[in-house]
Design a protein around this motif. Structure first.
Motif: not given
Length: 309
Positions: A139-141, A163-167, A204-212
């Motif tokens: 989680k990045l705020t 690997s951030v899921k929540t931004f 090189c990895h795709k974003w795993q973001l689920k919630e913005f």
């Protein structure tokens, strides 16, 4: 200070220091391998810096406001540290510092909060330098970004943390500060625009973001549309986009008469306007993410209203 806090208080779990220092503006070196401390909170300290050399059970750190003009913290052995909050309305004479150097030694952080309280961005531009520290970030705020500032620079941080899921991003707008003489003396008449540019570095990895989450959305500001649609377009697994009015009026704002209109127009509250905005965002981003508009949540006297599209 170390003797009193760590040698004499070996069972202490939570330490909060307010307006505290050792009297000589020195560097505070914490080396307490047998300490049980889990939480460290420091508010408006006159310590020059804290070097957390060894606190093996430390899980959460919150450092709010630093008076010196360099990085307030650095870490040695903190294997249990999971949450870090850095909050400061830095003045023009505060030096920008490298966040990757601050986090060197703290590679297990999963929740990071940065709050600039409407003033300058006090971090040096970085991208891939942050990959190691952000390896486990979930989680990045980023709060307190002045309402007129560019936002695309924040994507450098997301690229370093796929690997951030929540931004969670929130803008800062307080009309009472415009023309405030005390603020101008300390911070300058003009806020300093971020010097960051959107880096060519791409993970090189795709974003795993689920919630913005985006607080302080203003429909008439093109940079807001661009930012939201860019995040949506780069996150193929994105499920939810939460747009809110995101402002927390203070007593100074409440007493301003007449109340000036917000920069970029009011947050859209009518369903037809929200539907049009949601459609435009989806077309730009080519995303099927659910878009939620939430208004009224920042005013205790008003009911919270949420519409989903």
């Amino acid at each position: 200070m170390n003797h009193l806090l760590f040698d004499c208080c070996k069972q202490m779990l939570h330490l909060r220091l307010d307006h505290c220092d050792t009297g000589d503006c020195s560097v505070w070196k914490i080396n307490a391998p047998h300490s049980n401390l889990r939480v460290l909170e420091v508010y408006l300290s006159k310590l020059k810096k804290a070097e957390v050399l060894c606190l093996p059970k430390l899980e959460r750190v919150r450092w709010q406001a630093w008076l010196f003009y360099e990085a307030p913290l650095c870490f040695g052995s903190v294997p249990s540290l999971k949450e870090l909050s850095l909050i400061c309305d830095a003045s023009l004479i505060h030096q920008d510092f490298s966040l990757s150097q601050v986090l060197d030694g703290a590679t297990n952080i999963h929740t990071l909060t940065l709050n600039f309280r409407g003033e300058k961005i006090w971090m040096q531009p970085e991208g891939k330098q942050l990959c190691t520290a952000f390896n486990k970030l979930r989680k990045l705020t980023i709060h307190g970004i002045f309402i007129k500032f560019d936002l695309l620079w924040t994507l450098n941080l997301i690229e370093a943390a796929p690997s951030v899921k929540t931004f969670d991003v929130e803008m800062f707008e307080h009309p009472c500060q415009e023309g405030d003489e005390a603020r101008i003396r300390c911070f300058g008449a003009q806020r300093v625009e971020p010097s960051w540019k959107l880096s060519r570095f791409t993970s090189c990895h795709k974003w795993q973001l689920k919630e913005f989450q985006f607080g302080g959305f203003r429909p008439l500001l093109e940079q807001h549309f661009l930012f939201v649609s860019t995040v949506m377009g780069r996150a193929p697994d994105l499920k939810t986009v939460l747009l809110t009015d995101g402002q927390y009026p203070c007593n100074g704002c409440d007493t301003r008469i007449p109340i000036p209109p917000p920069v970029g127009g009011f947050f859209p509250t009518y369903r037809d306007a929200q539907e049009a905005i949601a459609k435009q965002l989806r077309e730009r981003a080519r995303s099927s993410a659910q878009i939620i508009f939430r208004s009224g949540s920042t005013y205790p006297s008003r009911a919270t209203r949420s519409y989903i599209y």
